[in-house]
Design a protein around this motif. Structure first.
Motif, PDB file in Angstrom:
ATOM      1  N   GLU A  61     -50.567 -13.108  63.728  1.00 47.78           N
ATOM      2  CA  GLU A  61     -51.361 -12.796  64.675  1.00 47.78           C
ATOM      3  C   GLU A  61     -50.544 -11.639  66.221  1.00 47.78           C
ATOM      4  OE1 GLU A  61     -54.439 -13.370  64.083  1.00 47.78           O
ATOM      5  OE2 GLU A  61     -53.400 -13.384  61.787  1.00 47.78           O
ATOM      6  N   CYS A  62     -49.813 -12.701  65.960  1.00 47.26           N
ATOM      7  CA  CYS A  62     -48.820 -11.482  67.217  1.00 47.26           C
ATOM      8  C   CYS A  62     -49.001 -10.462  67.797  1.00 47.26           C
ATOM      9  CB  CYS A  62     -47.351 -12.466  67.781  1.00 47.26           C
ATOM     10  SG  CYS A  62     -46.562 -11.032  69.312  1.00 47.26           S
ATOM     11  N   GLU A  63     -49.488  -9.715  69.029  1.00 53.10           N
ATOM     12  CA  GLU A  63     -49.246  -8.362  68.691  1.00 53.10           C
ATOM     13  C   GLU A  63     -48.348  -7.335  68.992  1.00 53.10           C
ATOM     14  OE1 GLU A  63     -49.715 -10.310  72.755  1.00 53.10           O
ATOM     15  OE2 GLU A  63     -50.441 -10.479  71.375  1.00 53.10           O
ATOM     16  N   TYR A  64     -46.869  -7.921  68.546  1.00 56.01           N
ATOM     17  CA  TYR A  64     -45.205  -7.406  68.892  1.00 56.01           C
ATOM     18  C   TYR A  64     -44.764  -7.273  66.888  1.00 56.01           C
ATOM     19  CZ  TYR A  64     -46.323  -7.280  73.433  1.00 56.01           C
ATOM     20  OH  TYR A  64     -47.050  -6.909  74.985  1.00 56.01           O
ATOM     21  N   PHE A  65     -45.827  -7.958  66.350  1.00 49.33           N
ATOM     22  CA  PHE A  65     -45.666  -8.614  64.764  1.00 49.33           C
ATOM     23  C   PHE A  65     -45.235  -7.486  63.905  1.00 49.33           C
ATOM     24  CE2 PHE A  65     -45.908  -9.987  60.511  1.00 49.33           C
ATOM     25  CZ  PHE A  65     -44.339 -10.534  59.784  1.00 49.33           C
ATOM     26  N   PRO A  66     -44.286  -6.713  63.260  1.00 48.16           N
ATOM     27  CA  PRO A  66     -42.789  -7.471  63.246  1.00 48.16           C
ATOM     28  C   PRO A  66     -41.827  -6.794  64.808  1.00 48.16           C
ATOM     29  CG  PRO A  66     -43.063  -5.941  61.654  1.00 48.16           C
ATOM     30  CD  PRO A  66     -44.355  -6.550  62.216  1.00 48.16           C
ATOM     31  N   CYS A  67     -41.701  -7.181  65.511  1.00 48.17           N
ATOM     32  CA  CYS A  67     -41.210  -6.662  66.754  1.00 48.17           C
ATOM     33  C   CYS A  67     -39.933  -5.853  66.817  1.00 48.17           C
ATOM     34  CB  CYS A  67     -40.872  -8.164  67.858  1.00 48.17           C
ATOM     35  SG  CYS A  67     -39.998  -9.056  67.511  1.00 48.17           S
ATOM     36  N   HIS A  68     -38.756  -6.075  65.416  1.00 53.55           N
ATOM     37  CA  HIS A  68     -37.649  -5.735  65.009  1.00 53.55           C
ATOM     38  C   HIS A  68     -38.266  -3.845  64.118  1.00 53.55           C
ATOM     39  CE1 HIS A  68     -34.600  -8.147  67.079  1.00 53.55           C
ATOM     40  NE2 HIS A  68     -36.211  -8.983  66.946  1.00 53.55           N
ATOM     41  N   PRO A  69     -37.365  -3.014  64.465  1.00 54.16           N
ATOM     42  CA  PRO A  69     -37.884  -2.230  63.599  1.00 54.16           C
ATOM     43  C   PRO A  69     -36.959  -2.821  62.456  1.00 54.16           C
ATOM     44  CG  PRO A  69     -36.932  -0.672  65.359  1.00 54.16           C
ATOM     45  CD  PRO A  69     -36.970  -2.726  65.338  1.00 54.16           C
ATOM     46  N   LYS A  70     -37.216  -2.051  60.764  1.00 60.71           N
ATOM     47  CA  LYS A  70     -36.652  -2.593  59.757  1.00 60.71           C
ATOM     48  C   LYS A  70     -37.182  -3.923  58.964  1.00 60.71           C
ATOM     49  CE  LYS A  70     -33.515   1.675  59.947  1.00 60.71           C
ATOM     50  NZ  LYS A  70     -32.476   2.283  59.969  1.00 60.71           N
ATOM     51  N   ALA A  71     -37.790  -4.993  60.302  1.00 61.31           N
ATOM     52  CA  ALA A  71     -37.284  -6.454  59.895  1.00 61.31           C
ATOM     53  C   ALA A  71     -38.905  -5.921  58.145  1.00 61.31           C
ATOM     54  CB  ALA A  71     -38.306  -7.025  60.602  1.00 61.31           C
ATOM     55  N   ASP A  72     -38.157  -7.649  57.723  1.00 56.01           N
ATOM     56  CA  ASP A  72     -39.013  -7.514  55.950  1.00 56.01           C
ATOM     57  C   ASP A  72     -40.558  -8.702  56.675  1.00 56.01           C
ATOM     58  OD1 ASP A  72     -40.739  -8.610  54.283  1.00 56.01           O
ATOM     59  OD2 ASP A  72     -38.629  -9.414  53.189  1.00 56.01           O
ATOM     60  N   PRO A  73     -41.713  -8.291  56.981  1.00 56.48           N
ATOM     61  CA  PRO A  73     -42.931  -9.503  57.830  1.00 56.48           C
ATOM     62  C   PRO A  73     -42.822 -10.564  56.454  1.00 56.48           C
ATOM     63  CG  PRO A  73     -43.577  -7.048  56.794  1.00 56.48           C
ATOM     64  CD  PRO A  73     -42.732  -6.954  56.943  1.00 56.48           C
ATOM     65  N   ASP A  74     -42.084 -10.325  54.933  1.00 53.07           N
ATOM     66  CA  ASP A  74     -42.662 -11.256  54.507  1.00 53.07           C
ATOM     67  C   ASP A  74     -41.987 -12.094  54.426  1.00 53.07           C
ATOM     68  OD1 ASP A  74     -45.364 -10.284  53.332  1.00 53.07           O
ATOM     69  OD2 ASP A  74     -44.015  -9.552  52.285  1.00 53.07           O
ATOM     70  N   ASN A  75     -40.791 -11.659  55.196  1.00 47.31           N
ATOM     71  CA  ASN A  75     -39.291 -12.986  55.578  1.00 47.31           C
ATOM     72  C   ASN A  75     -38.940 -12.805  57.307  1.00 47.31           C
ATOM     73  OD1 ASN A  75     -37.801 -14.959  55.687  1.00 47.31           O
ATOM     74  ND2 ASN A  75     -36.109 -13.492  54.210  1.00 47.31           N
TER      75      ASN A  75
END
Length: 139
Positions: A61-75
């Motif tokens: 729910e964070c408005e910055y999620f995911p906050c890092h480029p190339k991050a896997d949102p499922d992990n």
């Protein structure tokens, strides 16, 4: 125009208020806020690592999620949103670059956001505390 969310403003106000009352450094206070967020996050865990439900939570729910480029949102572990290893400088173990102003740019670092690194990070708390203690004694 201020672009901070209410939650960020509240966190900033808490840190500044705590620094003013205790005389603790901002980095030291941010570290303890990270620990607070860590323990508070136990209420919203989604994954488990060797039975450690408290070692992972993901705030989709964070408005910055995911906050890092190339991050896997499922992990993506949000537990250490404010990385406690930042204070260790070039000994943090993550991937970062120093900016011309001397600050670390950790935007490409996923080390604290990998679930499997929880134990490695918490094992370094004594090292982090000793750095903070020295910093508080110096300044």
């Amino acid at each position: 125009m201020d672009t901070q969310t209410c939650g960020e403003q509240a966190l900033d106000n808490f840190i500044l208020h705590y620094v003013k009352i205790t005389g603790c450094s901002v980095m030291g206070t941010a570290f303890f806020v990270s620990i607070f967020l860590h323990w508070n996050g136990r209420l919203t865990m989604e994954k488990d690592l060797d039975g450690k439900h408290f070692s992972y939570f993901c705030n989709r729910e964070c408005e910055y999620f995911p906050c890092h480029p190339k991050a896997d949102p499922d992990n993506f572990n949000c537990l250490f949103c404010y990385c406690p290893l930042y204070v260790l400088g070039d000994r943090c173990g993550g991937s970062f670059v120093y900016l011309p102003n001397g600050y670390k740019d950790c935007s490409l670092c996923l080390y604290p956001h990998r679930h499997e690194n929880y134990d490695a990070i918490t094992r370094r708390y004594q090292e982090i505390l000793s750095v903070l203690k020295r910093a508080n004694q110096e300044g």
